[in-house]
Design a protein around this motif. Structure first.
Motif, PDB file in Angstrom:
ATOM      1  N   UNK A  97       0.836  -1.211   0.000  1.00  0.00           N
ATOM      2  CA  UNK A  97       0.000   0.000   0.000  1.00  0.00           C
ATOM      3  C   UNK A  97       0.869   1.259   0.000  1.00  0.00           C
ATOM      4  N   UNK A  98       1.984   1.246   0.740  1.00  0.00           N
ATOM      5  CA  UNK A  98       2.933   2.364   0.685  1.00  0.00           C
ATOM      6  C   UNK A  98       3.486   2.516  -0.729  1.00  0.00           C
ATOM      7  N   UNK A  99       3.843   1.383  -1.346  1.00  0.00           N
ATOM      8  CA  UNK A  99       4.395   1.427  -2.702  1.00  0.00           C
ATOM      9  C   UNK A  99       3.378   1.997  -3.693  1.00  0.00           C
ATOM     10  N   UNK A 100       2.129   1.578  -3.591  1.00  0.00           N
ATOM     11  CA  UNK A 100       1.093   2.115  -4.474  1.00  0.00           C
ATOM     12  C   UNK A 100       0.860   3.596  -4.219  1.00  0.00           C
ATOM     13  N   UNK A 101       0.867   3.989  -2.961  1.00  0.00           N
ATOM     14  CA  UNK A 101       0.708   5.405  -2.624  1.00  0.00           C
ATOM     15  C   UNK A 101       1.816   6.227  -3.281  1.00  0.00           C
ATOM     16  N   UNK A 102       3.066   5.766  -3.141  1.00  0.00           N
ATOM     17  CA  UNK A 102       4.187   6.491  -3.745  1.00  0.00           C
ATOM     18  C   UNK A 102       4.053   6.527  -5.261  1.00  0.00           C
TER      19      UNK A 102
END
Length: 153
Positions: A97-102
């Motif tokens: 989810x952090x990766x998608x947010x970034x």
């Protein structure tokens, strides 16, 4: 489904003694690991900032399939065992989810902060939230009324 499946194995009776440590690891610790890992990739490996933050999100994932066998081999206290088990299971879906947010933030920066693109992102998030909540509610209802066999739960 695979990312969130591990949470069904969590025992909430373990929380009273270790909840503060778990909360710190999955909030402050996860964000620090993400940012510091991304900055290390940016400065040391000379990767673009966007790729660094996406990879940083993926690298904070330890996963229960890695941690559980290690915990079985190592003789650690029950509190440490509980903390590491909870951390591995909860951060398993948080890292992507952090990766998608970034990814989406850098995509918005690249395309410009147009209202249309921002609303498209918000709409996509809302649809994903409704579908996820609806699917979890349906799954809970199926389990409650014994439509899912015990061996498949």
């Amino acid at each position: 489904i695979i990312l969130f499946e591990g949470s069904s194995n969590l025992d909430y009776r373990e929380l009273p003694g270790v909840s503060k440590a778990i909360a710190r690891i999955i909030t402050i610790g996860a964000v620090l690991a993400w940012v510091m890992g991304a900055l290390a990739m940016y400065f040391i490996l000379d990767l673009p900032l966007s790729i660094s933050f996406v990879l940083g999100g993926l690298f904070i994932v330890t996963g229960p399939t890695v941690i559980q066998p290690l915990l079985k081999q190592a003789k650690v206290k029950n509190s440490v065992n509980s903390i590491l088990k909870w951390e591995s299971i909860i951060l398993d879906p948080v890292g992507p989810l952090f990766a998608l947010f970034a990814f989406y933030v850098f995509q918005m920066i690249d395309r410009g902060f147009g209202l249309g693109y921002f609303m498209e992102y918000i709409l996509g998030f809302a649809v994903a939230f409704v579908l996820g909540f609806g699917a979890s509610y349906l799954f809970r209802w199926l389990i409650k009324w014994d439509f899912v066999p015990q061996n498949l739960m």
